[in-house]
Design an enzyme around this catalytic site. Structure first.
Site, PDB file in Angstrom:
ATOM      1  N   ASP A 142      -5.390   2.681  -4.121  1.00 36.62           N
ATOM      2  CA  ASP A 142      -6.715   2.611  -3.501  1.00 36.62           C
ATOM      3  C   ASP A 142      -7.037   3.823  -2.621  1.00 36.62           C
ATOM      4  O   ASP A 142      -8.196   4.063  -2.308  1.00 36.62           O
ATOM      5  CB  ASP A 142      -6.927   1.286  -2.748  1.00 36.62           C
ATOM      6  CG  ASP A 142      -5.896   1.035  -1.670  1.00 36.62           C
ATOM      7  OD1 ASP A 142      -4.964   1.860  -1.517  1.00 36.62           O
ATOM      8  OD2 ASP A 142      -6.015   0.000  -0.990  1.00 36.62           O
ATOM      9  N   ARG A 143      -6.001   4.581  -2.239  1.00 41.72           N
ATOM     10  CA  ARG A 143      -6.287   5.760  -1.395  1.00 41.72           C
ATOM     11  C   ARG A 143      -6.360   7.030  -2.236  1.00 41.72           C
ATOM     12  O   ARG A 143      -5.833   7.076  -3.350  1.00 41.72           O
ATOM     13  CB  ARG A 143      -5.177   5.947  -0.362  1.00 41.72           C
ATOM     14  CG  ARG A 143      -5.122   4.840   0.658  1.00 41.72           C
ATOM     15  CD  ARG A 143      -4.137   5.155   1.751  1.00 41.72           C
ATOM     16  NE  ARG A 143      -4.198   4.092   2.757  1.00 41.72           N
ATOM     17  CZ  ARG A 143      -3.788   4.208   4.008  1.00 41.72           C
ATOM     18  NH1 ARG A 143      -3.266   5.351   4.419  1.00 41.72           N
ATOM     19  NH2 ARG A 143      -3.899   3.204   4.855  1.00 41.72           N
TER      20      ARG A 143
ATOM     21  N   ASP B 128      -0.598   1.635  -4.204  1.00 44.30           N
ATOM     22  CA  ASP B 128      -1.365   0.655  -4.980  1.00 44.30           C
ATOM     23  C   ASP B 128      -2.674   1.233  -5.524  1.00 44.30           C
ATOM     24  O   ASP B 128      -3.499   0.490  -6.062  1.00 44.30           O
ATOM     25  CB  ASP B 128      -1.648  -0.592  -4.140  1.00 44.30           C
ATOM     26  CG  ASP B 128      -2.464  -0.299  -2.905  1.00 44.30           C
ATOM     27  OD1 ASP B 128      -2.332   0.809  -2.351  1.00 44.30           O
ATOM     28  OD2 ASP B 128      -3.249  -1.168  -2.491  1.00 44.30           O
TER      29      ASP B 128
ATOM     30  N   SER C 212       0.812  -1.215   0.000  1.00 46.29           N
ATOM     31  CA  SER C 212       0.000   0.000   0.000  1.00 46.29           C
ATOM     32  C   SER C 212       0.850   1.271   0.000  1.00 46.29           C
ATOM     33  O   SER C 212       1.633   1.494  -0.905  1.00 46.29           O
ATOM     34  CB  SER C 212      -0.974  -0.040   1.172  1.00 46.29           C
ATOM     35  OG  SER C 212      -1.895   1.008   1.069  1.00 46.29           O
ATOM     36  N   HIS C 213       0.729   2.068   1.040  1.00 46.89           N
ATOM     37  CA  HIS C 213       1.391   3.374   1.090  1.00 46.89           C
ATOM     38  C   HIS C 213       2.757   3.305   1.768  1.00 46.89           C
ATOM     39  O   HIS C 213       3.394   4.331   1.955  1.00 46.89           O
ATOM     40  CB  HIS C 213       0.484   4.332   1.848  1.00 46.89           C
ATOM     41  CG  HIS C 213       0.029   3.732   3.143  1.00 46.89           C
ATOM     42  ND1 HIS C 213      -0.906   2.727   3.203  1.00 46.89           N
ATOM     43  CD2 HIS C 213       0.432   3.930   4.408  1.00 46.89           C
ATOM     44  CE1 HIS C 213      -1.062   2.351   4.453  1.00 46.89           C
ATOM     45  NE2 HIS C 213      -0.268   3.064   5.207  1.00 46.89           N
TER      46      HIS C 213
ATOM     47  N   ASP D 135      -2.181   6.608  -3.631  1.00 48.78           N
ATOM     48  CA  ASP D 135      -1.074   5.961  -2.920  1.00 48.78           C
ATOM     49  C   ASP D 135      -0.403   4.872  -3.755  1.00 48.78           C
ATOM     50  O   ASP D 135      -0.671   4.719  -4.940  1.00 48.78           O
ATOM     51  CB  ASP D 135      -1.567   5.384  -1.588  1.00 48.78           C
ATOM     52  CG  ASP D 135      -2.417   4.138  -1.777  1.00 48.78           C
ATOM     53  OD1 ASP D 135      -3.087   4.041  -2.823  1.00 48.78           O
ATOM     54  OD2 ASP D 135      -2.393   3.253  -0.902  1.00 48.78           O
TER      55      ASP D 135
ATOM     56  N   LYS E  24     -11.347   0.068  -1.815  1.00 52.54           N
ATOM     57  CA  LYS E  24     -11.396   1.512  -1.951  1.00 52.54           C
ATOM     58  C   LYS E  24     -10.696   1.869  -3.257  1.00 52.54           C
ATOM     59  O   LYS E  24      -9.887   1.092  -3.757  1.00 52.54           O
ATOM     60  CB  LYS E  24     -10.781   2.199  -0.746  1.00 52.54           C
ATOM     61  CG  LYS E  24      -9.379   1.778  -0.415  1.00 52.54           C
ATOM     62  CD  LYS E  24      -9.013   2.310   0.967  1.00 52.54           C
ATOM     63  CE  LYS E  24      -7.638   1.854   1.390  1.00 52.54           C
ATOM     64  NZ  LYS E  24      -7.658   1.031   2.599  1.00 52.54           N
TER      65      LYS E  24
HETATM   66  C1  G1P Z   1      -4.831   1.562   8.126  1.00 49.40           C
HETATM   67  C2  G1P Z   1      -6.020   2.494   8.149  1.00 49.40           C
HETATM   68  C3  G1P Z   1      -7.270   1.744   7.790  1.00 49.40           C
HETATM   69  C4  G1P Z   1      -7.089   1.072   6.426  1.00 49.40           C
HETATM   70  C5  G1P Z   1      -5.835   0.221   6.445  1.00 49.40           C
HETATM   71  C6  G1P Z   1      -5.538  -0.357   5.072  1.00 49.40           C
HETATM   72  O1  G1P Z   1      -5.014   0.533   9.060  1.00 49.40           O
HETATM   73  O2  G1P Z   1      -6.162   3.096   9.414  1.00 49.40           O
HETATM   74  O3  G1P Z   1      -8.358   2.627   7.771  1.00 49.40           O
HETATM   75  O4  G1P Z   1      -8.192   0.278   6.116  1.00 49.40           O
HETATM   76  O5  G1P Z   1      -4.714   1.001   6.844  1.00 49.40           O
HETATM   77  O6  G1P Z   1      -5.316   0.637   4.117  1.00 49.40           O
HETATM   78  P1  G1P Z   1      -4.370   0.559  10.534  1.00 49.40           P
HETATM   79  O7  G1P Z   1      -2.882   0.713  10.336  1.00 49.40           O
HETATM   80  O8  G1P Z   1      -4.938   1.738  11.237  1.00 49.40           O
HETATM   81  O9  G1P Z   1      -4.778  -0.746  11.154  1.00 49.40           O
HETATM   82 ZN    ZN Z   2      -3.242   1.405  -0.579  1.00 48.26          ZN
END
Ligand code: G1P
Ligand code: ZN
Length: 543
Positions: free
Chosen positions: A281-282, A279, A113-114, A277, A376
């Protein structure tokens, strides 16, 4: 070509309850590590033999290596066909789209992800089910149980497939179909929006910047915004995906999307700005000099959904994760929509979307989405905004001011304390959990506590229960503090503190978030004993 059964030893370091495996690249490079997890997934799925799977990732370092291994393991496990994005690329929402469109058994998505990428960065893998969404908890628990007991995996010995060319090749009896990673997704989103209105908006001189942060959305954004919707060339910045994202965190927020923020606050700021981000999705959206908090973005999109063709039939319901601000609840109430509060994590929206109970949902963590896929979707959220801006012909700042006048403003902030010791984080939560029952009725920082509890969720569709989803303290004046520990970190623990305060008075809608939330932040530190438990006097990140 022969399939070999490779002996291996179980690994035990993944915490249960997380939707995939996310670790440092170095960990993924240890022998058999990826293989163990992939075989554990195959061992737990029904109908792998003869199935079709989607495979792709965000292009970060280790993506191609991992995909080559996965393809050889899929072949050895009897998978009939794998649909893979060219060069191993698929954004998370594009993978979800392909799984649904091709009606595959599911798909494997490679991404962290990010989180930063590169040899010293992070990598990850997760399984999405046939509805296109993250595997439900029962399945991810089964993967982890299996990964602790596994003693062998299957892999074929065969030359690598060329992932750079679109077309179908054979790998030990399995078809590997390399597809254009953008085409199906672009076709899908074009069908959801008023593309003529968006094209007319760009033709009228409207300007935007989309910061792809050198992550996966670059090619998607160029094709959709610049080629199909007529945004001028150069609208997409940092559009070439890099294995290390140019050394940055591909995380679209005020702390990390420097280039975008600089443009939106500069003298020649465009009308609209957005970022996505690693991948895809954000999303983060901004107007000229205005940041739209993700919680507000969800509320604004719900309030304006009628302008978007995909929602011409109405929204039925909306959902938000528990720590997301309650701004969308006010819209739902005004429009007579069902409104659900779910635990953090996109997977909890899946059943509600599948059952048609909701059509739009979001999280405070820069995640917004709808029923077109089961993830997302960053670029989709940007297109939603463009559609609304094209229909309304108002600036982002005017849309926000109008929204707050109508529904009141919910000031919102999240403070993260990163890399704290797991034991200290657990102790903080346990300590506060024990004190919760005594808090109701008490005064704290000039406010009175109305209720304090630990969030638990019963899925209204399948009745499954999720306990311990965050501690929440609600005040009589409508303010709220939520505490929870991150489930996605790769080292130590991260404490997240979520703050919100409702302000109905339009004369007080122009405060900075710091002005609006400063006293609540101090109360949050005090109530949980953050300094005492962690030794930290300041959060690492404020979003
Ligand atoms: C974080 C975000 C959550 C999101 C997840 C995946 O998780 O807070 O909303 O769904 O990344 O992108 P967390 O690290 O808080 O468990
Ligand atoms: Zn992501």
């Amino acid at each position: 070509m022969t399939a070999v059964t490779q002996p291996t030893t179980p690994f035990t370091d993944q915490r249960p309850g997380t939707s995939g495996l996310r670790k440092a690249v170095r960990v993924f490079e240890t022998p058999h590590y990826l293989e163990n997890f992939v075989q554990s997934i195959f061992d737990c799925l029904d109908g792998v033999a003869g199935a079709t799977l989607v495979v792709g990732g965000d292009g970060r370092y280790h993506n191609r290596t991992a995909i080559r291994t996965i393809l050889k393991m899929a072949a050895a496990n009897g998978v009939a066909r794998v649909v893979v994005g060219r060069d191993g690329i698929l954004s998370t929402p594009a993978a979800s789209c392909l799984i649904r469109k091709r009606r595959t058994l599911g798909g494997l998505i490679l991404s962290a992800s990010h989180n930063p990428g590169g040899p010293d960065g992070d990598f990850g893998i997760k399984y999405n089910a046939g509805n296109g969404g993250p595997a439900p908890e029962a399945l991810t628990e089964a993967f982890f149980r299996r990964s602790r007991a596994i003693d062998a995996y299957r892999i074929v010995e065969a030359p690598d497939v060329d992932l750079g060319r679109v077309g179908t090749t054979d790998l030990a009896g399995m078809a590997v179909e390399v597809v254009d990673p953008v085409a199906d997704y672009a076709e899908m989103v074009e069908g959801l929006f008023d593309t003529a209105a968006i094209r007319a908006l760009f033709a009228s001189g409207f300007r935007m910047v989309f910061d792809a942060m050198h992550a996966v959305t670059g090619p998607y954004a160029v094709e959709i915004l610049e080629h199909r919707l007529g945004a001028p060339a150069g609208t997409v910045i940092n559009g070439v995906p890099l294995e290390d994202f140019g050394g940055h965190h591909p995380d679209p927020n005020l702390a990390h999307a420097h280039d975008l923020v600089a443009r939106m606050e500069g003298p020649d700021a465009p009308d609209f700005g957005a970022a996505s981000d690693g991948d895809g999705d954000r999303n983060m959206v901004m107007g000229r000099g205005v940041f739209v908090s993700p919680s507000d973005s969800l509320a604004v999109l719900a309030a304006n959904a009628a302008h978007v063709p995909a929602f011409a039939g109405g929204l039925t319901g909306v959902a938000r994760s528990m720590p997301t601000s309650r701004a969308v609840d006010r819209v739902a109430q005004a429009l007579g929509l069902a409104c659900y509060e779910t635990p953090t994590g996109w997977k909890f929206f899946g059943n509600l979307l599948d059952a048609g109970r909701i059509r739009l949902c979001g999280e405070e963590s820069f995640g917004t989405g709808a029923d077109h896929v089961r993830e997302k979707d960053g670029l989709w959220a940007v297109l939603m905004w463009l559609n609304v801006l094209a229909a309304r012909r108002l600036s982002v700042a005017d849309i926000m001011a109008e929204h707050w006048r109508t529904y009141g403003r919910t000031y919102y902030g999240r403070h993260d304390y990163e890399g704290i010791e797991q034991a200290a984080a657990d102790a903080l939560i346990d300590d506060l959990r024990g004190r919760l029952p005594a808090l109701a009725g008490q005064a704290a920082g000039g406010r009175r506590i109305a209720a304090a509890d630990e969030f638990a969720y019963t899925d209204p569709v399948d009745g499954s229960r999720s306990e311990r989803q965050g501690l929440r303290i609600a005040f009589e004046d409508g303010a709220r503090i939520v505490y929870r520990l991150s489930g996605t970190g790769t080292s130590g623990a991260t404490l997240r503190v979520y703050l919100e305060r409702y302000e109905p008075d339009p004369a007080r809608h122009g405060l900075s978030v710091e002005e609006a939330l400063g006293d609540l932040a101090a109360t949050a530190v005090e109530l949980a004993g953050i300094v005492r438990h962690t030794g930290r006097t300041e959060p690492d990140v404020r979003t």
